[in-house]
Scaffold this active site. Structure first.
Site, PDB file in Angstrom:
ATOM      1  CG  ASN A 150      -3.916   8.366  14.371  1.00  0.00           C
ATOM      2  OD1 ASN A 150      -4.759   7.616  14.860  1.00  0.00           O
ATOM      3  ND2 ASN A 150      -4.243   9.436  13.687  1.00  0.00           N
ATOM      4  CD  GLN A 180       0.918   6.211  13.606  1.00  0.00           C
ATOM      5  OE1 GLN A 180       2.101   6.264  13.935  1.00  0.00           O
ATOM      6  NE2 GLN A 180       0.404   7.001  12.673  1.00  0.00           N
ATOM      7  CG  HIS A 200       3.294   6.619   4.416  1.00  0.00           C
ATOM      8  ND1 HIS A 200       3.069   7.779   5.105  1.00  0.00           N
ATOM      9  CD2 HIS A 200       2.081   6.049   4.252  1.00  0.00           C
ATOM     10  CE1 HIS A 200       1.764   7.902   5.335  1.00  0.00           C
ATOM     11  NE2 HIS A 200       1.145   6.862   4.830  1.00  0.00           N
ATOM     12  CB  THR A 236       0.333  -4.771 -12.317  1.00  0.00           C
ATOM     13  OG1 THR A 236      -0.468  -5.187 -13.421  1.00  0.00           O
ATOM     14  CG2 THR A 236       1.768  -5.198 -12.521  1.00  0.00           C
ATOM     15  CB  CYS A 317      -5.406  11.481   8.650  1.00  0.00           C
ATOM     16  SG  CYS A 317      -4.034  10.392   8.366  1.00  0.00           S
TER      17      CYS A 317
HETATM   18  N1  PLP Z   1      -4.202   4.099  10.405  1.00  0.00           N
HETATM   19  C1  PLP Z   1      -3.481   4.922  11.178  1.00  0.00           C
HETATM   20  C2  PLP Z   1      -3.475   4.707  12.660  1.00  0.00           C
HETATM   21  C3  PLP Z   1      -2.774   5.988  10.618  1.00  0.00           C
HETATM   22  O1  PLP Z   1      -2.073   6.813  11.415  1.00  0.00           O
HETATM   23  C4  PLP Z   1      -2.827   6.168   9.213  1.00  0.00           C
HETATM   24  C5  PLP Z   1      -2.155   7.323   8.577  1.00  0.00           C
HETATM   25  O2  PLP Z   1      -2.111   8.427   9.106  1.00  0.00           O
HETATM   26  C6  PLP Z   1      -3.566   5.267   8.445  1.00  0.00           C
HETATM   27  C7  PLP Z   1      -4.245   4.243   9.069  1.00  0.00           C
HETATM   28  C8  PLP Z   1      -3.651   5.385   6.948  1.00  0.00           C
HETATM   29  O3  PLP Z   1      -2.513   4.837   6.356  1.00  0.00           O
HETATM   30  P1  PLP Z   1      -2.208   5.043   4.806  1.00  0.00           P
HETATM   31  O4  PLP Z   1      -1.675   6.425   4.656  1.00  0.00           O
HETATM   32  O5  PLP Z   1      -1.173   3.994   4.486  1.00  0.00           O
HETATM   33  O6  PLP Z   1      -3.464   4.803   4.061  1.00  0.00           O
END
Ligand code: PLP
Length: 369
Positions: A150, A180, A200, A236, A317
């Protein structure tokens, strides 16, 4: 507004917003109910599973989760528990997303041996996939490797990893965080027993993800409750979000050539500026990480924001925390401090790239020391 932070999240497609709201209005039944409304909801879920399996080009099970974080946690804790007698070694990489890396740390604390294979440096001709395979032995219970990083876009050849791991130890379960890469790279390049996906990142909504599980792949569930989804994920099902996820999967166009052209244009325009370092290599063309030396990422990010251009510094993140991932890809600390990540979507135009580079050029004049 020029939104170039699509690896953090994406604007939902109009068709997704429509699918979600229509399902909220018309399909609000509980998929476990025996009456017609329940059956309607169940059918939406069945169709969505088919859509995702078709997009993956795989057969097996789709389990809906709250997102890729939950999908990966389910795998990382659930596979070793279900395969206690197959060994206590886990092979992964040194550049996983925190939704994999942090569970790995917990597993280490619990006594598992975790081997993290480093990526090849830019100019090294090391065979990265082979090093992952070499790290697998008779006691390796699981391999967890991301498809596309990412932060830099680095691609791992998951088909090679899968084939090599299975040759070495057919019992080892292979997991892939494909968040990604899904819909951005051809699915035929992706092979794993378990795959984490998130809506998303492909113009679906937040709060819905999926876990693909190949036939016969066992894991202990993370949640206990009403036994929905064959007891693999109680709770659910959010039918409306699931309908939106399926719509996003169907609507995401093939942008392979478009992303390559945008990336080439960005690299070529950046090369006209002084003292820019390109940090991405062997990358998915929708992600480009580069350093504007002499201007800290945060300063540049807010300067661009004043022009309504949205980019990221490193990973969304890891907000507030310095990510160690660029260093794994050989980016020196002083360049990591100045790193910008740009990520495209099907909405990105050439004029957006031009505006970005103009913004960076002005930012350099304003801030570079
Ligand atoms: N894995 C990767 C490579 C990501 O870029 C992300 C989100 O930034 C995630 C996992 C986490 O995904 P989620 O927001 O659906 O928990």
């Amino acid at each position: 507004m020029i939104y170039l932070d699509n690896s953090a999240t994406t604007r939902p497609f109009d068709s997704v917003i429509k699918a979600v709201s229509e399902n909220m209005a018309d399909n609000f039944g509980n998929a476990s109910s025996l009456h017609g409304l329940g059956v309607g909801a169940e059918n939406v879920i069945k169709d969505a599973k088919k859509t995702i399996l078709t997009a993956l080009g795989a057969d097996g099970e789709i389990i809906f989760t709250s997102g890729a974080t939950e999908s990966s946690n389910t795998v990382l804790f659930g596979v070793p528990k279900a395969h206690k007698h197959d060994g206590n070694r886990i092979v992964s990489t040194s550049f996983e997303h925190p939704s994999v890396e942090n569970p790995l740390k917990k597993l280490e604390e619990a006594g598992y041996e975790v081997v993290r294979v480093k990526p090849p440096k830019r100019d090294e001709s090391q065979d990265f996939e082979q090093r992952i395979i070499d790290a697998v032995d008779g006691s390796t219970v699981m391999v967890s490797v991301m498809w596309v990083n990412n932060e830099t876009g680095f691609i791992t050849d998951m088909s090679r990893v899968y084939a090599g791991v299975k040759r070495k130890n057919p019992k080892t379960v292979v997991h892939c965080d494909a968040v990604q890469g899904f819909r951005k790279l051809p699915s035929k390049q992706l092979k794993a027993d378990l795959i984490s996906l998130s809506a998303h990142k492909i113009h679906g909504t937040k709060g819905i993800g999926a876990l693909y599980a190949g036939r016969g792949i066992r894991f202990i569930p993370l949640l206990y409750g009403g036994g929905q989804q064959k007891d693999l994920r109680s709770g659910t099902e959010p039918v409306d979000l699931i309908a939106g996820f399926a719509e996003a999967v169907r609507s995401y166009p093939d942008c392979g050539e478009k992303y390559a052209a945008l990336s080439d244009r960005l690299i070529s325009k950046l090369s006209e500026l002084e003292n820019i370092g390109i940090n991405s290599y062997h990358n998915s063309k929708n992600i480009l990480n580069f350093s504007v030396r002499g201007v800290r990422s945060e300063i540049m990010l807010h300067h661009l924001e004043e022009r309504e251009i949205y980019v990221s510094s490193g990973s969304a993140c890891s907000k507030g925390k310095t990510s160690g991932v660029p260093a794994e890809f050989g980016v020196p600390d002083r360049d990591a401090d100045c790193a910008i990540r740009v990520s495209f979507s099907p909405f990105t135009e050439e004029s957006d790239i031009d505006a970005l580079v103009r913004g960076i050029s002005d930012g350099i004049k304003r801030f570079r020391r």
